[in-house]
Each structure stands twice: as structure tokens, then as C-alpha cells.
Design a protein around this motif. Structure first.
Motif, PDB file in Angstrom:
ATOM      1  N   HIS A   1       0.676  -1.127  -0.089  1.00  0.00           N
ATOM      2  CA  HIS A   1      -0.264  -0.191   0.268  1.00  0.00           C
ATOM      3  C   HIS A   1       0.748   1.400  -0.089  1.00  0.00           C
ATOM      4  O   HIS A   1       1.911   1.044   0.597  1.00  0.00           O
ATOM      5  CB  HIS A   1      -0.871   0.118   1.545  1.00  0.00           C
ATOM      6  CG  HIS A   1      -1.912  -0.974   1.391  1.00  0.00           C
ATOM      7  ND1 HIS A   1      -2.957  -1.075   0.770  1.00  0.00           N
ATOM      8  CD2 HIS A   1      -1.597  -2.032   2.061  1.00  0.00           C
ATOM      9  CE1 HIS A   1      -3.720  -2.100   1.151  1.00  0.00           C
ATOM     10  NE2 HIS A   1      -2.954  -2.858   2.154  1.00  0.00           N
ATOM     11  N   THR A   2       0.482   2.057  -0.898  1.00  0.00           N
ATOM     12  CA  THR A   2       0.948   3.580  -0.409  1.00  0.00           C
ATOM     13  C   THR A   2       0.326   4.196   0.928  1.00  0.00           C
ATOM     14  O   THR A   2      -0.631   3.380   1.194  1.00  0.00           O
ATOM     15  CB  THR A   2       0.558   4.622  -1.717  1.00  0.00           C
ATOM     16  OG1 THR A   2      -0.759   4.765  -1.700  1.00  0.00           O
ATOM     17  CG2 THR A   2       1.241   4.112  -3.130  1.00  0.00           C
TER      18      THR A   2
ATOM     19  N   ALA B   1      -4.255   4.336   4.379  1.00  0.00           N
ATOM     20  CA  ALA B   1      -5.275   5.224   5.141  1.00  0.00           C
ATOM     21  C   ALA B   1      -6.435   4.726   4.808  1.00  0.00           C
ATOM     22  O   ALA B   1      -7.314   4.536   5.714  1.00  0.00           O
ATOM     23  CB  ALA B   1      -4.892   6.841   4.843  1.00  0.00           C
ATOM     24  N   ARG B   2      -6.754   4.899   3.512  1.00  0.00           N
ATOM     25  CA  ARG B   2      -8.145   4.136   3.089  1.00  0.00           C
ATOM     26  C   ARG B   2      -8.349   2.872   3.608  1.00  0.00           C
ATOM     27  O   ARG B   2      -9.581   2.555   3.914  1.00  0.00           O
ATOM     28  CB  ARG B   2      -8.128   4.371   1.411  1.00  0.00           C
ATOM     29  CG  ARG B   2      -8.469   5.848   0.897  1.00  0.00           C
ATOM     30  CD  ARG B   2      -8.651   5.571  -0.488  1.00  0.00           C
ATOM     31  NE  ARG B   2      -7.464   4.975  -1.261  1.00  0.00           N
ATOM     32  CZ  ARG B   2      -6.512   5.785  -1.709  1.00  0.00           C
ATOM     33  NH1 ARG B   2      -6.226   6.696  -1.457  1.00  0.00           N
ATOM     34  NH2 ARG B   2      -5.564   5.110  -2.486  1.00  0.00           N
TER      35      ARG B   2
ATOM     36  N   HIS C   1       5.968   2.045   0.625  1.00  0.00           N
ATOM     37  CA  HIS C   1       4.906   0.881   0.587  1.00  0.00           C
ATOM     38  C   HIS C   1       4.578   0.106   1.842  1.00  0.00           C
ATOM     39  O   HIS C   1       5.749  -0.141   2.566  1.00  0.00           O
ATOM     40  CB  HIS C   1       5.067  -0.152  -0.461  1.00  0.00           C
ATOM     41  CG  HIS C   1       5.027   0.399  -1.790  1.00  0.00           C
ATOM     42  ND1 HIS C   1       3.857   0.772  -2.262  1.00  0.00           N
ATOM     43  CD2 HIS C   1       6.127   0.726  -2.703  1.00  0.00           C
ATOM     44  CE1 HIS C   1       4.109   1.330  -3.868  1.00  0.00           C
ATOM     45  NE2 HIS C   1       5.446   1.442  -3.900  1.00  0.00           N
ATOM     46  N   TYR C   2       3.516   0.107   2.156  1.00  0.00           N
ATOM     47  CA  TYR C   2       3.320  -0.424   3.327  1.00  0.00           C
ATOM     48  C   TYR C   2       2.565  -1.835   3.323  1.00  0.00           C
ATOM     49  O   TYR C   2       1.713  -2.200   2.252  1.00  0.00           O
ATOM     50  CB  TYR C   2       2.156   0.380   4.249  1.00  0.00           C
ATOM     51  CG  TYR C   2       2.675   1.691   4.519  1.00  0.00           C
ATOM     52  CD1 TYR C   2       3.199   1.968   5.861  1.00  0.00           C
ATOM     53  CD2 TYR C   2       2.588   2.668   3.448  1.00  0.00           C
ATOM     54  CE1 TYR C   2       3.646   3.342   5.997  1.00  0.00           C
ATOM     55  CE2 TYR C   2       3.196   3.957   3.917  1.00  0.00           C
ATOM     56  CZ  TYR C   2       3.532   4.343   5.127  1.00  0.00           C
ATOM     57  OH  TYR C   2       4.357   5.732   5.527  1.00  0.00           O
TER      58      TYR C   2
ATOM     59  N   ALA D   1       0.208  -6.217   7.256  1.00  0.00           N
ATOM     60  CA  ALA D   1       0.523  -5.927   8.464  1.00  0.00           C
ATOM     61  C   ALA D   1       0.256  -4.508   9.324  1.00  0.00           C
ATOM     62  O   ALA D   1      -0.194  -4.252  10.237  1.00  0.00           O
ATOM     63  CB  ALA D   1       1.727  -6.533   8.823  1.00  0.00           C
ATOM     64  N   ASP D   2       0.666  -3.564   8.384  1.00  0.00           N
ATOM     65  CA  ASP D   2       0.468  -2.271   8.833  1.00  0.00           C
ATOM     66  C   ASP D   2      -1.046  -1.752   8.736  1.00  0.00           C
ATOM     67  O   ASP D   2      -1.456  -1.069   9.688  1.00  0.00           O
ATOM     68  CB  ASP D   2       1.174  -1.279   7.612  1.00  0.00           C
ATOM     69  CG  ASP D   2       2.931  -1.666   7.862  1.00  0.00           C
ATOM     70  OD1 ASP D   2       3.237  -1.584   8.930  1.00  0.00           O
ATOM     71  OD2 ASP D   2       3.607  -1.481   6.857  1.00  0.00           O
ATOM     72  N   VAL D   3      -1.887  -2.387   7.810  1.00  0.00           N
ATOM     73  CA  VAL D   3      -3.216  -1.958   7.852  1.00  0.00           C
ATOM     74  C   VAL D   3      -3.758  -2.612   9.212  1.00  0.00           C
ATOM     75  O   VAL D   3      -4.421  -1.973   9.919  1.00  0.00           O
ATOM     76  CB  VAL D   3      -3.805  -2.657   6.531  1.00  0.00           C
ATOM     77  CG1 VAL D   3      -5.422  -2.491   6.799  1.00  0.00           C
ATOM     78  CG2 VAL D   3      -3.400  -2.051   5.290  1.00  0.00           C
ATOM     79  N   ALA D   4      -3.314  -3.780   9.460  1.00  0.00           N
ATOM     80  CA  ALA D   4      -4.067  -4.580  10.764  1.00  0.00           C
ATOM     81  C   ALA D   4      -3.546  -3.644  11.986  1.00  0.00           C
ATOM     82  O   ALA D   4      -4.280  -3.506  12.822  1.00  0.00           O
ATOM     83  CB  ALA D   4      -3.390  -5.931  10.701  1.00  0.00           C
ATOM     84  N   ARG D   5      -2.556  -3.282  11.751  1.00  0.00           N
ATOM     85  CA  ARG D   5      -1.894  -2.331  13.139  1.00  0.00           C
ATOM     86  C   ARG D   5      -2.736  -0.984  13.242  1.00  0.00           C
ATOM     87  O   ARG D   5      -3.004  -0.811  14.452  1.00  0.00           O
ATOM     88  CB  ARG D   5      -0.470  -2.041  12.844  1.00  0.00           C
ATOM     89  CG  ARG D   5       0.291  -1.626  14.134  1.00  0.00           C
ATOM     90  CD  ARG D   5       1.935  -1.393  13.903  1.00  0.00           C
ATOM     91  NE  ARG D   5       2.656  -0.862  15.019  1.00  0.00           N
ATOM     92  CZ  ARG D   5       3.233  -1.721  15.961  1.00  0.00           C
ATOM     93  NH1 ARG D   5       3.099  -3.090  15.782  1.00  0.00           N
ATOM     94  NH2 ARG D   5       3.813  -1.229  17.014  1.00  0.00           N
TER      95      ARG D   5
END
Length: 137
Positions: free
Chosen positions: A6-7, A12-13, A43-44, A47-51
Motif C-alpha cells: 500500500h502507498t 489510510a483508506r 509501501h506498507y 500488517a500495517d493495515v492490521a496495526r
């Protein structure tokens, strides 16, 4: 999403927050900022979304960002008793605030009742109750 991840905007979205929230979490040390490839875009990972979703969920039930940081340090699953201690402390705090709010509710209810029974008088019981007492000479 690209195959790289992810960017920051897509992160964020995906997490339902704005980009500034992501940057704020990074400044607070709650989320790491990935390396930026030379001339490229960070790029993310998922796991970053989950965090970020974890942070938002913890905030919704009243944890502060400092408490969330403590919980995130215990994220490996081997520190359940420590996480429980943090949650027990939060529960005690919430129960105390509820008790305080119940006292405030009772005091306000009394003042509202006094206002309703003193119609037409110049002095309002609610305003009078909140005025500081004059110093005693």
C-alpha cells in the motif's frame, strides 16, 4: 494496491483514517515508516493495515496512545498477563470515571429540579450554585 504493498494513501483508506493520522502514528512510534527506495514511493504491508486497525479499535474502547504503545510491545502473544494488567488498570479507571459521572449526573439533576421549582424568581438556583462563595471576613 500494487504487488509491493500500500502507498500511504491506500493504507489510510484501507484502515479508514486519513494520511495525517498515519503520519501522526509514525511520529508517536506506533507505526514504522518503511524505507523509501531511491526515487520511489514507500509501501506498507497488510500488517500495517492490521496495526492501524488495532490502534483504532483500542482507542474506541478508551485506551490512550501510550497504553496502546504498551499493548503493541506485547503483541507477540507471550505476554498475555501483562496485557491483562494494562486492561485491568483501564477497567478500574473507567469504573472510577463512571462513578464520577454518576455523581455529576445526580448533582445536575438536583440543580435542574431546583431551577424548575423556582420559576419567576430573579436568582437562578443553578447559576447561584455555581457562583463562588464570597470570602469570609
Amino acid at each position: 494496491m500494487t504487488t509491493l504493498g500500500h502507498t500511504i494513501g491506500a493504507l489510510a483508506r484501507a484502515a479508514g483514517v486519513n494520511v495525517e493520522t498515519i503520519r501522526f502514528y509514525q511520529r508517536r512510534g506506533l507505526l514504522t515508516e518503511p524505507d523509501k527506495p531511491l526515487g520511489g514511493i514507500r509501501h506498507y504491508a497488510e500488517a500495517d493495515v492490521a496495526r492501524v486497525l488495532f490502534i483504532k479499535a483500542a482507542q474506541r474502547i478508551g485506551f490512550t496512545l501510550d497504553e496502546i504503545a504498551q499493548l503493541l510491545k506485547l503483541d507477540d502473544g507471550a505476554h498475555c498477563s501483562e496485557a491483562r494488567a494494562i486492561a485491568e488498570h483501564k477497567l478500574t479507571d473507567v469504573r472510577q470515571r463512571l462513578s464520577d459521572l454518576q455523581r455529576i449526573e445526580a448533582a445536575l439533576a438536583q440543580l435542574v429540579d431546583r431551577c424548575a421549582s423556582h420559576r419567576g424568581q430573579v436568582s437562578c438556583p443553578l447559576i447561584d450554585a455555581l457562583q463562588p462563595m464570597p470570602p469570609v471576613a
